[in-house]
Design a protein around this motif. Structure first.
Motif, PDB file in Angstrom:
ATOM      1  N   SER A   7       8.744  -2.676 -14.728  1.00  0.00           N
ATOM      2  CA  SER A   7       8.169  -3.494 -15.691  1.00  0.00           C
ATOM      3  C   SER A   7       8.086  -3.384 -16.771  1.00  0.00           C
ATOM      4  O   SER A   7       8.131  -2.121 -17.924  1.00  0.00           O
ATOM      5  N   LEU A   8       8.373  -4.733 -17.806  1.00  0.00           N
ATOM      6  CA  LEU A   8       8.485  -5.126 -19.308  1.00  0.00           C
ATOM      7  C   LEU A   8       7.130  -4.732 -19.851  1.00  0.00           C
ATOM      8  O   LEU A   8       6.214  -4.497 -21.454  1.00  0.00           O
ATOM      9  N   ALA A   9       5.443  -4.397 -18.926  1.00  0.00           N
ATOM     10  CA  ALA A   9       4.258  -4.168 -19.677  1.00  0.00           C
ATOM     11  C   ALA A   9       3.863  -3.254 -20.511  1.00  0.00           C
ATOM     12  O   ALA A   9       4.564  -2.492 -20.571  1.00  0.00           O
ATOM     13  N   LEU A  22       8.004  -9.807 -28.119  1.00  0.00           N
ATOM     14  CA  LEU A  22       8.585  -9.856 -26.563  1.00  0.00           C
ATOM     15  C   LEU A  22       9.603 -11.251 -26.360  1.00  0.00           C
ATOM     16  O   LEU A  22      10.325 -10.797 -26.161  1.00  0.00           O
ATOM     17  N   GLN A  64       4.740 -16.686 -18.344  1.00  0.00           N
ATOM     18  CA  GLN A  64       4.800 -15.341 -17.931  1.00  0.00           C
ATOM     19  C   GLN A  64       5.013 -14.095 -18.913  1.00  0.00           C
ATOM     20  O   GLN A  64       4.793 -13.084 -18.658  1.00  0.00           O
ATOM     21  N   ILE A  68       4.210 -10.910 -18.384  1.00  0.00           N
ATOM     22  CA  ILE A  68       4.837  -9.041 -18.320  1.00  0.00           C
ATOM     23  C   ILE A  68       3.336  -8.764 -19.418  1.00  0.00           C
ATOM     24  O   ILE A  68       3.610  -7.746 -18.887  1.00  0.00           O
ATOM     25  N   VAL A  96      13.784  -9.377 -17.037  1.00  0.00           N
ATOM     26  CA  VAL A  96      12.818  -9.576 -17.028  1.00  0.00           C
ATOM     27  C   VAL A  96      12.435  -9.176 -14.947  1.00  0.00           C
ATOM     28  O   VAL A  96      12.956  -9.652 -14.354  1.00  0.00           O
ATOM     29  N   ALA A  98      11.011  -9.842 -11.805  1.00  0.00           N
ATOM     30  CA  ALA A  98      11.154 -11.015 -11.406  1.00  0.00           C
ATOM     31  C   ALA A  98      11.432 -11.304  -9.508  1.00  0.00           C
ATOM     32  O   ALA A  98      12.367 -10.525  -9.392  1.00  0.00           O
ATOM     33  N   ASP A 123       6.668  -7.678 -12.957  1.00  0.00           N
ATOM     34  CA  ASP A 123       6.645  -8.373 -13.419  1.00  0.00           C
ATOM     35  C   ASP A 123       5.710  -9.883 -12.851  1.00  0.00           C
ATOM     36  O   ASP A 123       4.680 -10.321 -12.857  1.00  0.00           O
ATOM     37  N   LEU A 124       6.529 -10.495 -12.145  1.00  0.00           N
ATOM     38  CA  LEU A 124       5.515 -11.762 -11.865  1.00  0.00           C
ATOM     39  C   LEU A 124       6.711 -11.993 -10.461  1.00  0.00           C
ATOM     40  O   LEU A 124       7.341 -12.069 -10.181  1.00  0.00           O
ATOM     41  N   SER A 147      -2.691  -9.640 -13.156  1.00  0.00           N
ATOM     42  CA  SER A 147      -2.943 -10.072 -14.468  1.00  0.00           C
ATOM     43  C   SER A 147      -3.191 -11.213 -15.067  1.00  0.00           C
ATOM     44  O   SER A 147      -3.727 -11.771 -15.823  1.00  0.00           O
TER      45      SER A 147
END
Length: 626
Positions: A7-9, A22, A64, A68, A96, A98, A123-124, A147
């Motif tokens: 995850s990019l979070a 981002l 999106q 994230i 990402v 997803a 993430d999604l 989120s």
């Protein structure tokens, strides 16, 4: 399956600096456009929001990026499998994490998706509204921190909109099921009434509402009246328009399944790579046809309204309506398939009186409250009034959506070649009186013959009427224009009568207003030649193919080499070429000739993931092109 990357979070609370970083790192864009930053800031702060942004305006990024950056899993509700698939594949290309859950996902992949979600590696997650109706899905989502919740194509929730879907009406329950989770609803087409319905139905009462301009300056709009054209003439006009745009990707909308099959075959016979698409085909067949259209350059999709919403093929250069849609919202949604890359594109609509009659019959056959039906009839008439009017087309659309200060575009067919307008109030009074005297028992041509005093074998009862022969000062074609205009305005109505339409009076109060001279009737003077006999709409000022042809030969060679490289990579991964890089990104690379990874990374549209994944071999392809 979810993307392999973690995850990019960010673990810390994120702000707009993080969002911009981002955006640049993943999407390769230096900054947000239009109202994107305002919408993203609202969602990052954990507040509900409704965003109405134009097609191609980057609606997806608005949910999106917050999904994230905020802790937890971003849940996206989307109405179509094709739309979900397209967005998920694009996100994976950008690094990402997803995934999507729909009927096409195997049990093993479903298990892997839930494992990734529980591990915080996703993430999604994209789901359909029908999927959310399943209790087991809600139960699993309750086990995860969310989120945000994004509701894409939010106009589907409204019965006042053009694409109402009952399953969307149940999405208001998300406010109770996931209290405290911010929700963001996004759409490209929603007038004021539809926006109010979205807010009420989704329980977004405290949401900030952002409505961006509906301007699409790269789209050149035009319309051609069919007159009394036969199917053969209409098909011939479509074939001619597509032929003049040979090699470009486009969409042709038809009003029926039979029409799709017929026009697609005629285009193939004429040498066009045409693909038919409609709801009468099996799901697998439609998926294969959509994949072809997305992957093949220069393909033309011939489709009913079963195709279109959310299809993100960036290089569609034209949309032709062989049969017009039923409202300005549907028109703008479908025309919006063209020019999503921001490059010049065209929207051409063929229309005639039989089309509005067909639209009204279709509405009358639908089970809906009378109040809703009346609104939808009004929307259909507004569309045809725009098509047959003399006002700048983009200006008319933008004002319909509430942009009262919208100016003229300067290059639609109305602006480029303003039509002559004349006051036809007196003639309209004569036509309405003739229809009234004839008792609604005859069709358009018979009414015109009556006005001209040319009815064959006329009977005394008719020749004795006060309206017999009172229109001899107007030509037969002139009367056709007037009668057609009155049909568009709803002052006259056509009864289908088993294929032999009869003309009767429309709204009584509106007819009385014309009789009393309180309502003026202005008619556009249509050229003698129409459809196939009329010169085609003036082409866009900055045609992309012409621009490419104007480039130096070495730049063109590099551009075509890069497109061939992209086509090979797309075929290897079974994804559409534009998911890897859009044409405008490849063109900029061909122009600037970056000699290093750092220089390539500075090109708009080249994010870090794509730079890592494709950078070296893209530079090698560029060097090989000389």
């Amino acid at each position: 399956m979810p993307a392999e990357s973690a995850s990019l979070a960010s673990p810390a609370p994120a702000g707009m600096e993080d969002a911009r970083e981002l955006l640049h790192r993943v999407w390769g864009h230096p900054d947000f456009r239009g109202l994107q930053a305002d919408v993203v800031a609202e969602a990052l702060a954990g507040r509900d929001v409704l965003a109405v942004l134009p097609t191609g305006g980057g609606k997806s990024v608005c949910y999106q990026i917050p999904a994230i950056l905020r802790p937890g899993l971003g849940l996206v509700v989307s109405p179509l499998i094709a739309l979900m698939t397209d967005q998920v594949e694009a996100l994976k290309q950008q690094g990402v994490a997803a995934a999507r859950l729909d009927s096409g996902v195997s049990m093993d992949d479903r298990s892997a998706i839930w494992r990734a979600a529980r591990a915080g590696e996703l993430d999604l997650l994209y789901v359909s509204p029908e999927g959310l109706a399943q209790p087991h899905l809600i139960d699993r989502l309750h086990e995860l921190p969310l989120s945000l919740i994004a509701i894409d194509e939010a106009h589907c929730v409204s019965q006042w909109g053009h694409d109402f879907r009952p399953d969307y009406r149940t999405l208001g329950k998300l406010a109770e099921l996931f209290p405290g989770v911010p929700r963001i609803a996004v759409t490209a087409t929603a007038d004021a009434r539809t926006r109010e319905d979205i807010v009420r139905s989704l329980r977004l009462d405290a949401a900030e509402v952002f409505v961006d301009s509906f301007a699409r300056p790269n789209l050149q709009l035009s319309a051609v009246r069919k007159e009394n054209a036969s199917r053969a003439r209409t098909d011939a006009a479509v074939i001619d328009l597509v032929r003049q745009r040979r090699g470009k990707s486009g969409v042709v909308y038809c009003g029926s399944r039979d029409g799709c099959d017929r026009v697609a075959q005629a285009l193939r016979d004429a040498g066009t790579n045409a693909i038919a698409y409609h709801a009468g085909m099996g799901t697998d067949d439609r998926d294969r046809r959509l994949a072809r259209f997305l992957a093949e350059e220069g393909a033309v999709m011939v489709a009913t309204i079963a195709f279109g919403m959310g299809v993100d093929k960036a290089d569609v250069r034209f949309v032709i309506h062989a049969d017009p849609p039923g409202s300005l919202e549907a028109y703008w949604q479908e025309i919006g398939r063209a020019g999503r890359d921001g490059e010049p594109a065209e929207g051409i609509t063929l229309y005639g009186p039989s089309d509005i009659a067909w639209n009204l019959r279709r509405l009358d056959s639908r089970p809906m409250p009378e109040e809703v039906k009346a609104v939808q009839v009004g929307k259909a008439r507004r569309l045809f009034a725009m098509l047959d009017g003399a006002i700048c087309r983009p200006q008319a659309v933008r004002r319909y959506f509430g942009e009262t200060d919208a100016g003229v575009c300067g290059f639609c067919d109305i602006c480029s070649d303003p039509p002559a307008i004349y006051d036809a109030t007196v003639q309209a009074q004569k036509a309405l009186a003739a229809v009234q005297r004839l008792g609604g028992r005859f069709g358009r041509n018979r009414v015109i013959d009556h006005l001209l005093g040319k009815t064959k074998d006329v009977q005394p009862w008719e020749s004795d009427l006060s309206t017999w022969g009172i229109g001899q000062d107007v030509s037969q074609n002139g009367w056709r224009d007037i009668v057609d205009h009155l049909l568009f305005e709803g002052l006259l109505l056509e009864d289908p009568n088993d294929g032999k339409p009869l003309v009767g009076l429309g709204d009584p109060e509106a007819v009385r207003a014309v009789y009393r001279g309180e309502r003026a009737i202005e008619v556009r003077r249509v050229p003698a030649a129409s459809l196939t006999g009329r010169s085609e709409p003036r082409r866009a000022r900055n045609d992309r193919n012409a621009a490419v042809e104007a480039l130096d030969a070495d730049v063109r060679a590099r551009f075509e080499t890069l497109r061939a490289w992209r086509r090979d990579r797309a075929a290897e991964q079974h994804v559409p070429p534009y998911v890897i890089f859009q044409d405008k990104t490849l063109l900029e690379i061909a122009l600037v000739e970056p000699g290093s990874l750092d220089a390539l990374g500075a090109v708009s549209g080249v994010g870090q993931s794509k730079l890592d994944r494709y950078g070296k071999e893209l530079l090698e392809a560029l060097r090989a092109a000389g």
